[in-house]
Design a protein around this motif. Structure first.
Motif, PDB file in Angstrom:
ATOM      1  N   LEU A  87      -6.521  -0.925   6.407  1.00  0.00           N
ATOM      2  CA  LEU A  87      -5.969  -1.036   5.318  1.00  0.00           C
ATOM      3  C   LEU A  87      -5.323   0.286   4.658  1.00  0.00           C
ATOM      4  CD1 LEU A  87      -8.167  -3.689   3.554  1.00  0.00           C
ATOM      5  CD2 LEU A  87      -5.685  -4.107   4.374  1.00  0.00           C
ATOM      6  N   VAL A 145      -1.347   0.179   3.779  1.00  0.00           N
ATOM      7  CA  VAL A 145      -0.916  -0.389   2.454  1.00  0.00           C
ATOM      8  C   VAL A 145      -0.391   0.580   1.553  1.00  0.00           C
ATOM      9  CG1 VAL A 145      -1.966  -1.149   0.435  1.00  0.00           C
ATOM     10  CG2 VAL A 145      -2.663  -2.303   2.428  1.00  0.00           C
ATOM     11  N   CYS A 146      -0.788   1.865   1.497  1.00  0.00           N
ATOM     12  CA  CYS A 146      -0.036   3.000   0.866  1.00  0.00           C
ATOM     13  C   CYS A 146       1.154   3.187   1.231  1.00  0.00           C
ATOM     14  CB  CYS A 146      -1.270   4.196   0.937  1.00  0.00           C
ATOM     15  SG  CYS A 146      -2.530   4.115   0.125  1.00  0.00           S
ATOM     16  N   TRP A 174       3.395   0.170   0.153  1.00  0.00           N
ATOM     17  CA  TRP A 174       3.396   0.045  -1.533  1.00  0.00           C
ATOM     18  C   TRP A 174       4.438   1.155  -1.852  1.00  0.00           C
ATOM     19  CZ3 TRP A 174       2.559  -3.559  -4.893  1.00  0.00           C
ATOM     20  CH2 TRP A 174       2.602  -3.065  -6.248  1.00  0.00           C
ATOM     21  N   CYS A 177       1.555  -6.148   7.203  1.00  0.00           N
ATOM     22  CA  CYS A 177       1.251  -5.794   5.628  1.00  0.00           C
ATOM     23  C   CYS A 177       2.476  -6.221   4.675  1.00  0.00           C
ATOM     24  CB  CYS A 177       0.634  -4.450   5.323  1.00  0.00           C
ATOM     25  SG  CYS A 177       0.408  -3.724   3.997  1.00  0.00           S
ATOM     26  N   LEU A 219       2.756  -8.463   1.621  1.00  0.00           N
ATOM     27  CA  LEU A 219       2.785  -7.639   0.366  1.00  0.00           C
ATOM     28  C   LEU A 219       4.093  -8.300  -0.310  1.00  0.00           C
ATOM     29  CD1 LEU A 219       1.526  -5.906  -1.771  1.00  0.00           C
ATOM     30  CD2 LEU A 219       2.445  -3.822  -0.369  1.00  0.00           C
ATOM     31  N   VAL A 252      -2.428   1.475  -5.535  1.00  0.00           N
ATOM     32  CA  VAL A 252      -2.853   0.491  -4.742  1.00  0.00           C
ATOM     33  C   VAL A 252      -4.185  -0.151  -5.118  1.00  0.00           C
ATOM     34  CG1 VAL A 252      -3.694   0.435  -2.333  1.00  0.00           C
ATOM     35  CG2 VAL A 252      -1.520   1.462  -2.817  1.00  0.00           C
ATOM     36  N   VAL A 305      -2.989  -3.702  -5.550  1.00  0.00           N
ATOM     37  CA  VAL A 305      -2.739  -4.404  -4.320  1.00  0.00           C
ATOM     38  C   VAL A 305      -4.244  -4.799  -4.018  1.00  0.00           C
ATOM     39  CG1 VAL A 305      -2.177  -4.194  -1.852  1.00  0.00           C
ATOM     40  CG2 VAL A 305      -0.659  -2.951  -3.585  1.00  0.00           C
ATOM     41  N   TRP A 306      -5.182  -4.137  -4.436  1.00  0.00           N
ATOM     42  CA  TRP A 306      -6.504  -4.566  -4.192  1.00  0.00           C
ATOM     43  C   TRP A 306      -6.864  -5.901  -4.472  1.00  0.00           C
ATOM     44  CZ3 TRP A 306      -6.037  -1.601  -0.719  1.00  0.00           C
ATOM     45  CH2 TRP A 306      -7.147  -1.086   0.259  1.00  0.00           C
ATOM     46  N   ILE A 342      -5.650  -8.636  -2.385  1.00  0.00           N
ATOM     47  CA  ILE A 342      -6.273  -8.508  -0.978  1.00  0.00           C
ATOM     48  C   ILE A 342      -7.540  -9.437  -1.316  1.00  0.00           C
ATOM     49  CG2 ILE A 342      -7.700  -7.331   0.572  1.00  0.00           C
ATOM     50  CD1 ILE A 342      -6.012  -4.977   0.139  1.00  0.00           C
ATOM     51  N   VAL A 387      -3.102 -10.991   0.746  1.00  0.00           N
ATOM     52  CA  VAL A 387      -2.767 -10.150   1.718  1.00  0.00           C
ATOM     53  C   VAL A 387      -4.090  -9.791   2.560  1.00  0.00           C
ATOM     54  CG1 VAL A 387      -2.174  -7.736   2.275  1.00  0.00           C
ATOM     55  CG2 VAL A 387      -1.086  -8.954   0.185  1.00  0.00           C
TER      56      VAL A 387
END
Length: 326
Positions: A120, A124-125, A128, A155, A159, A279, A283-284, A287, A292
């Motif tokens: 991840l 993800v970073c 994003w 991803c 996202l 994130v 974003v978490w 998830i 995601v």
């Protein structure tokens, strides 16, 4: 401890699983006992000798991992030994233990397998920071993702959809296209047989393009963008150089960025700490709600890192390859 080292730049067989000194955390750092590490194309480039680590970073491969905190350095608060974490790294993940700046730690999201969590942080970073922080993707806009069936691509599709955008993805071959569609790409375009520019223009043009190809796709990407669109380049699989038609950019008021993640500073508005914090906050929760998820192609023991690199270079990898220490 044991880690994967590189004898010399070259083919996958130059990597060796051998004993190396165990690192110790300094102020603001933690030591993480690694459960798994994600494999990225940057690792392949470093092994080949074309992508050296940033100054001060570990010479070992590995830009993301999951594991358990073993020790905390001075001035570290909010984390303690035994915490299950995943982490964004500048290097060092292909090892039994890695040192991580505390600002690059993330808790393992609720409901995510501790091994899968290793796939991840880097993806993800990267996604994003490029499509949201830099390109400003918004609900209702159109996102074009190149390499949609890979680690970054899977991803980015999810996202984008979680943010309320429409998503088009390119991939090669049936299984990759089906995966893109399952994740929410409408449509998924076979870059070997279809013209992605025509498909995207039929939908009104892309507001944001996430591109891993670089030179070979530059002109077509500019053609596929809508007015005021943004091209975010994160890779050079199609070459480093291309001719740039400034007329296309001026007429449609286009923007282009080329942003890596590994070499960014720790702090500052464009630093890794700010990205990781963003994130974790934004974003978490996606998830943990299941919007995601990590897509894993294969798990291998870390001592078989050479096999993992062979698989990645052969193509056809859908999602992430993970190396496990257990």
């Amino acid at each position: 401890m044991y880690a994967i080292t590189i004898r010399e730049a070259g083919e996958p067989h130059v990597m060796e699983w051998r004993e190396v000194p165990t690192p110790e955390p300094g102020p603001g750092e933690v030591a993480v006992d690694v459960t798994a590490a994600g494999v990225n194309r940057a690792d392949v480039a470093q092994r080949q000798g074309s992508y050296p680590p940033p100054e001060g970073a570990s010479e070992l491969l590995g830009l993301e991992c999951s594991g358990t905190i073993a020790e905390v350095g001075a001035d570290v608060t909010g984390w303690r030994p035994g915490d299950a974490v995943c982490a964004l790294l500048a290097g060092g993940g292909y090892a039994e233990r890695v040192i991580v700046p505390v600002t690059q730690l993330l808790p393992i999201p609720t409901g995510v397998d501790p091994v899968d969590a290793a796939g991840l942080p880097e993806v993800v970073c990267t996604v994003w920071s490029n499509i949201v922080r830099e390109a400003g993707l918004e609900r209702g806009q159109l996102l074009l993702v190149h390499g949609g069936s890979g680690g970054i691509g899977t991803c980015a599709i999810q996202l984008g959809r979680a943010l309320g955008a429409e998503v088009v993805a390119t991939a090669g071959g049936g299984p990759g296209l089906r995966l893109c569609e399952e994740l929410g790409a409408e449509p998924a375009v076979d870059y070997r047989e279809q013209d992605f520019v025509a498909e995207v223009k039929r939908l009104g043009g892309a507001n944001v393009i996430l591109d891993n190809m670089g030179g070979s796709y530059l002109d077509r990407n500019l053609s596929a963008l809508a007015a005021d669109g943004h091209l975010a380049v994160i890779g050079m699989q199609g070459g480093r150089k291309a001719e740039l038609d400034m007329g296309k950019m001026l007429m449609k008021r286009l923007r282009m960025s080329a942003l890596g993640l590994r070499g960014r500073p720790l702090e500052g508005p464009h630093g890794k700490a700010a990205i990781v914090s963003d994130v974790r906050q934004r974003v978490w929760p996606m998830i943990e709600r299941g919007e995601v998820r990590p897509v894993v192609h294969h798990r291998l023991p870390m001592r078989e890192a050479a096999r993992a690199h062979e698989l990645m270079e052969a193509g056809g990898v859908h999602g992430k390859i993970l190396l496990t220490t257990g």
